[in-house]
Each structure stands twice: as C-alpha cells, then as structure tokens.
Design an enzyme around this catalytic site. Structure first.
Site, mmCIF file in Angstrom:
data_model
loop_
_atom_site.group_PDB
_atom_site.id
_atom_site.type_symbol
_atom_site.label_atom_id
_atom_site.label_comp_id
_atom_site.label_asym_id
_atom_site.label_seq_id
_atom_site.Cartn_x
_atom_site.Cartn_y
_atom_site.Cartn_z
ATOM 1 N N GLU A 46 -2.993 6.775 7.993
ATOM 2 C CA GLU A 46 -3.691 7.796 7.223
ATOM 3 C C GLU A 46 -4.739 8.493 8.083
ATOM 4 O OE1 GLU A 46 -3.622 5.936 2.711
ATOM 5 O OE2 GLU A 46 -5.395 5.640 3.957
ATOM 6 N N ARG A 58 -6.755 -8.001 -9.089
ATOM 7 C CA ARG A 58 -7.457 -9.253 -9.344
ATOM 8 C C ARG A 58 -8.916 -8.939 -9.599
ATOM 9 N NH1 ARG A 58 -10.266 -9.641 -4.536
ATOM 10 N NH2 ARG A 58 -9.216 -8.826 -2.686
ATOM 11 N N HIS A 61 -14.384 -3.676 8.550
ATOM 12 C CA HIS A 61 -13.665 -3.255 7.337
ATOM 13 C C HIS A 61 -13.815 -4.242 6.186
ATOM 14 C CE1 HIS A 61 -12.042 -0.297 10.023
ATOM 15 N NE2 HIS A 61 -11.387 -1.203 10.721
ATOM 16 N N LYS A 103 0.819 -1.209 0.000
ATOM 17 C CA LYS A 103 0.000 0.000 0.000
ATOM 18 C C LYS A 103 0.854 1.261 0.000
ATOM 19 C CE LYS A 103 -4.314 -1.639 2.102
ATOM 20 N NZ LYS A 103 -4.080 -3.076 2.086
#
Length: 671
Positions: A204, A300, A239, A120
């Site tokens: 973040e 994907r 999540h 990430k």
C-alpha cells in the site's frame, strides 16, 4: 441465535485479559477455567480463575496454540463457553469453528467473519464493495516477486509491505526507495511465515504523517450494530502501539459519526457478531479535517479496550458474554455517550534504548500505584496486569506485563494523572519502558496532541538515552539507604553500629557507584544520625535523613524509594529513576577484556538468518544476523569494524541468553 445460559467459561489466553475475564465472569455468577503452560503454572491469572488445566509445554505452539487440548480441557471441566482473549487463537477461524462443532459457545464472531477479515487483502476487497474508503495499493492473490516489485513501482514510494494474514505490528515493513524493496519483502515474508504460517503480503501507499484511529464496534445475533466511539493509537514503535487514548484529539463530531458509520458498514458486510475493532489510517486534509482509509478489522477484543470503557462507563467483556449468550445489544446508538478523556500506557519488559529489545528476568520489585483491580478507582487510575512481584518474565510470550489506564475530565488532567501514576510504578529485576513512557507523555508532540505514527522518531532526541535522575540525587538516595539499613541493624545489635564514629571524630567512607559506562567515587561523612556530608565528583553536598525514603539534598526535600538487589540499587523519585551498581573492588578484580570479539545473543531466541559469512569484513553497525524472540525479529549488528572469524550456530538453532553467536575479530586501529 437463541439465548443460552453460560455457566462456566474456559479462558483460552493468558495474562491480564484472563484476569479481566475472570473478574467480569464472577460479577455475572459464572465460573472460570484457566488453561496454562508449564511456565505459567503459578501465574496470577491461573490463581484468578476457579479452576485450571495444564496444557503442558512452554512455547505457544506446544501450549496456547494447541486448540485440540483447549477444547478437551473445556469438555473435561464442563465449560460451556470459551473466551479467546486476544492474541494466540483469538482470530483463528478453525478454532472458532472447532469450538462450535464441539457444542461450545465461542465468545467472539462467527468463523466466517474471522475468515473474511483475517486476510488483509480479501478484507480490503470486501470493504471496497461495501463503500469503505481504501488506501491505494495492491491486494491481489498473485504473489510472484517480480509482480510485487512492479506493483510497488506503480503505487510509488514510500510504501508499506504488510503480511496479509498479519496483525499486532508483525510482518510490516516501510520501504523508502526501490533499492530496499527486495530485502524488505524477504524479511516481511519470513516474519509472516513464522508468525502466521503464510508468506502472502499486500502493498500500500505509505500515508505521510498518518494517524491511527480505530472504532470499537459491537454487533448482536439479531442484526443490530453500534459503534462505541474511537481510540487514537498513533503513538507506536515498530508498528506496535505504545499509548492509546479516547476520544481522538481534534476529531470533529461529523468525522466521528462518518467513521463510526463506515465501521458499522464494515461489520455488517461480514455478518459480524460480538466485539470488533475497525482500524483506519487518517491523514490531514487541506480544510483541517481528516481523510480516513480502512486498514484492517481486528475480529476480537483489543488490548486497549479499557480506554473505551473509561469514557463510556461500560464493561465490554460483559457485553461480549451477553451477546455470545444470544442477548441483544444492551444499548442502542442514541443511548451511548462519552465522558472525559482516557489514556492507556502499555508497560512492557523491553529496553527502548536498545531498539526496544524485549527483556526477560525476575520481577524482584513490582509496585504499582494504588488502584482498584479492573475498575476505575476514585483517583482515576486503573491497572490491568497478569503478573505479580516474584514472577518470571519468560522469553516465550509477549513482553507486555501491565496496562496503566487513567481517566480525567480533560486530556490535560488525564496526562498529568498518567505521569504521576508512571512515577509511582516501580519495577526492578527486568528492563522496562516505564521511564520511556514518561518521556513520551511529557514530550511536546504528545502534550500538544501533535499526533502521527512517526511521533517517536520525531521526538527521538527527547525520548532516548536520557538521564533518568541526576547522579547527585541518585548517590544521595543510595547513601541514605545504606545508612538507614545500618541504623536498623544497629538498633537490633548496637555492636553492629557502622556510622563511622570514633574518638577524634567521624570517619569519611567511600563507595564506588557504576552508572552506565561511568564509575564515580562517592565520599560521605555521617555527622550524626541525620546529617551527612556528601562529596560527589569533587562537589560537596548536604544530605539530611528524615523518615524512610525521605531525604533533603542541599535544602531540597524529596521522597526516594530505593530498592537494593545484590549490588544494584534502583532509585525512584517523582523526577525520574535510575539504577546504579555498587562496585566491590575485590569482587571485580578479575574483570578484563576477555569478552572482546564475542557477539552473544541478547536474549533467548532462534537464529533466523546470518547476513555474513566467515571471512567477511564488516563495518560498525552493519547487520550480521537476525534472531527471532518474543514473536519479533531482532537484528544483531557489528559493535566495531572487524572480520568475521567464525559462525557458531546454524539457521534454526535455538540459543540461550548470552550464547556466543559468532566471533568477530576487530580491525587493528590505524596508527
């Protein structure tokens, strides 16, 4: 890349995606090979393929993550391509490269693109260079805990910690205050190591009331790219996505195009080929439109791809196969269009009322709405599933057992169709989230498209611990089922008739039904073969038996599908569902409080951490231990105030369901 005919595909994944790939391959006159663990030898996806090869083992590390065995199986069966599905090895660059080195076509992006987007932090640096908007945060390589804490202070709270190599909602923690940073960081890193083999994280700013909107992209080996519009995946728990829909409600055409072009820029930046999803976090702007920020790219096919297929009329798996064979994109951007609205519900083996704890068990009943497999039926309902009635839901893999997809001319029509289809989904033998999904679908926030990732928390009171079906209706359905079963037996053997008739009048019978923590006595008198007088909680009711499953209670007619498995009756109606236990006093005469003070594993799993020591005094609700099961961490909490008497296992030990984890001595009540 030159075109290369694909004749046989090895499917390196399990479940419904393997069934889906097999169906599309058959349409293209391509044979398929399933690889499977020992646990999955008799699974539906294995039967759906033309050939099958056993990988052995049960846990993913011994089976579906053994890419050396998978490539060997492809070579042994003469497969010339490998479809990785989603999950397991689908985003593993080493596996993609190994397939290519072995002369196999990897039906996915190049290994370099997987590597670029797999971390990430690195992907965000690439996106920043490509001009794609980013959420403020720290994406650096230095993972010193003091530095991470300092960066968290710079970014400001609330914030989110994410596993850099993560995906699927794992290795993510929201931190509201500085005091919770260290514990959440440790937990996130621990889960990241277990799931992805790397403890690296990024931090973040946590966007307030965020929407999760993703763009489906495709690229070919000739450098062409298109976006197939968006999906709104804002409804999430832990999540992880629960409901997905397309198109995103309220998204303007201008913003749709802007997000689509940003997604193509992201794909182009890494030389992407095949199907991919660029995920964005969006938040409302003062002008009523949405600001959006790059979150990650899934290299994907996504679990929720059927909603894109429903609104575009395209087969995305077929696109994958054709592009992997070197063909150009089947359509250009100006040739793509949307029609109607589609919603997907993920049906999972889990208990929403117990923090979505994954469930295991035997599918005694698995009945679904009428549908055509893998293609929209005339009634706009489709189900993708990799299991069938009689299968076992094991603790080794993801708890999703089916996807229910509906399509309608409008969002309102799709919503009504989804609720009706969920009502016709009958699963017995393992706890599921079907009733919870119905509650979400009919909640005010979802019905009015007031969407963000906190929707489930916001609607908590309407979604959890709700009565599935009024007890009177449940009891009536159970009594009807008992009497109809006795009638069927009597028709075969008149001497077995048990309707209570006798000289001097009918007899009143009584049964005890347990629902939740409550036991109720239900009295009923069969007046004749159709009419029954029912007494529930001192309240009298009239019950009329019509055909199988058709009953009338106090003048209201309804259809109730009732399934009996041992002592348990499971009742399904359009109004909701319920399960009750028929109590046999003799069978339960030995019940006692012998279980008091024991804390047992709610399902098979591994001990990750003990948060207390023997001798500690704990309060009700205090976390005691952490277990890992079905690829997720689960916290075991104290049911009462007490003192920890003994820890019975060590960190890393594997437990079976019901194994005693620790002993807790309840504190004496204040007198």
């Amino acid at each position: 890349m030159t075109q290369r005919r694909i004749r046989k595909i090895l499917i390196a994944n399990r479940g419904e995606i393997a069934c889906r790939v097999a169906a599309t391959a058959r349409k293209l006159a391509i044979r398929t090979v399933a690889v499977h663990s020992d646990v999955d030898a008799g699974a539906q996806f294995v039967a759906a393929c033309d050939e099958a090869v056993s990988l052995g083992g049960a846990a993913p590390r011994d089976s579906y993550l053994r890419w050396d065995k998978i490539i060997a199986a492809a070579k042994a069966t003469g497969a010339d391509a490998v479809h990785p599905g989603y999950g397991f090895l689908s985003e593993n660059a080493d596996f993609a490269r190994a397939c290519t080195d072995a002369g196999l076509i990897f039906i996915g992006p190049p290994a370099e693109a997987i590597e670029a987007m797999g971390l990430k932090a690195e992907s965000k640096r690439l996106m920043e260079a490509a001009g794609v908007p980013l959420v403020p945060g720290y994406h650096g390589a230095d993972q010193d805990s003091a530095l991470l804490a300092a960066e968290a202070e710079r970014i400001g709270y609330p914030l989110m910690i994410k596993a850099s190599a993560g995906g699927g909602g794992k290795g993510m923690r929201i931190v509201e205050q500085p005091g919770g940073f260290a514990d959440n960081l440790a937990s996130c890193q621990r889960e990241a190591i277990n799931s992805f083999g790397s403890a690296a994280v990024l931090i973040e700013r946590y966007v307030q009331r965020p929407r999760h909107i993703e763009i489906q992209v495709f690229g070919d080996s000739l450098g062409n790219y298109v976006y197939l519009f968006e999906r709104d995946c804002s409804v999430q728990r832990r999540h992880q996505k629960v409901l997905e829909e397309a198109p995103a409600p309220g998204l303007s055409e201008a913003r749709r195009q802007e997000m689509g072009e940003a997604a193509i820029a992201a794909a182009r930046a890494v030389g992407y080929v095949g199907a991919g999803t660029v995920e964005f976090i969006a938040e409302p702007r003062p002008d009523g439109d949405l600001a959006f920020y790059f979150m990650e790219m899934n290299t994907r096919l996504q679990v929720e791809h059927p909603v894109t297929e429903a609104i575009t009329g395209l087969d995305l798996v077929e696109w994958q196969i054709r592009i992997a064979a070197g063909e150009p994109l089947p359509l250009a951007q100006h040739e793509l269009s949307m029609r109607g609205h589609a919603i997907e519900a993920r049906i999972c083996a889990e208990n929403p009322d117990n923090d979505f704890l994954p469930a295991t068990g035997h599918l005694d009943v698995f009945r679904l709405p009428g549908h055509a497999a893998f293609t929209p039926a005339s009634d706009g309902v489709r189900i993708d599933s990799g299991v069938r009635e009689g299968d076992e839901i094991s603790p080794f893999y993801d708890p999703m057992i089916a996807k229910l997809i509906v399509h309608g001319a409008t969002r309102e029509e799709a919503l009504a169709r989804l609720d009706a289809a969920l009502a016709q989904t009958h699963i017995v033998g393992v706890a599921t989230n079907v009733a919870f999904l119905r509650h979400v679908t009919t909640s005010r926030s979802f019905a009015t498209a007031d969407l963000d990732t906190a929707l489930i928390q916001r609607e908590h009171g309407a979604l959890f611990h709700t009565e599935g079906l009024p007890f009177v209706l449940t009891a009536a359905a159970v009594v009807a089922n008992i009497l109809q079963a006795e009638r069927a037996l009597a028709d075969a053997d008149p001497w077995s008739r048990r309707n209570g008739w006798r000289i001097g009048g009918p007899v009143t019978r009584r049964i005890v039904l347990e629902h939740g923590d409550t036991r109720e006595t239900v009295a009923f008198t069969a007046v004749d073969d159709r009419q029954v007088r029912l007494n529930v909680a001192s309240s009298a009711h009239d019950l009329t038996l019509a055909g199988p499953g058709d009953i009338t209670v106090d003048g209201r007619r309804l259809h109730a599908c009732t399934y009996r498995t041992g002592e348990v009756f499971s009742v399904f109606t359009a109004d909701g569902s319920a399960a009750v236990r028929l109590i046999d006093p003799l069978a339960h005469a030995g019940d006692s409080e012998a279980e008091a003070g024991r804390l047992t594993a709610p399902m098979p799993g591994k001990v990750v951490a003990f948060l207390v020591d023997a001798g500690d005094t704990v309060a009700k609700g205090q976390p005691l231990a952490v277990m890992e099961a079905m690829k997720m961490e689960h916290t075991i909490k104290a049911p009462v105030d007490g003192t920890v008497a003994e820890l019975l296992y060590a960190i890393g030990d594997q437990l079976g369901e019901g194994a005693e984890l620790l002993r807790l001595e309840p504190l004496p009540e204040a007198g």
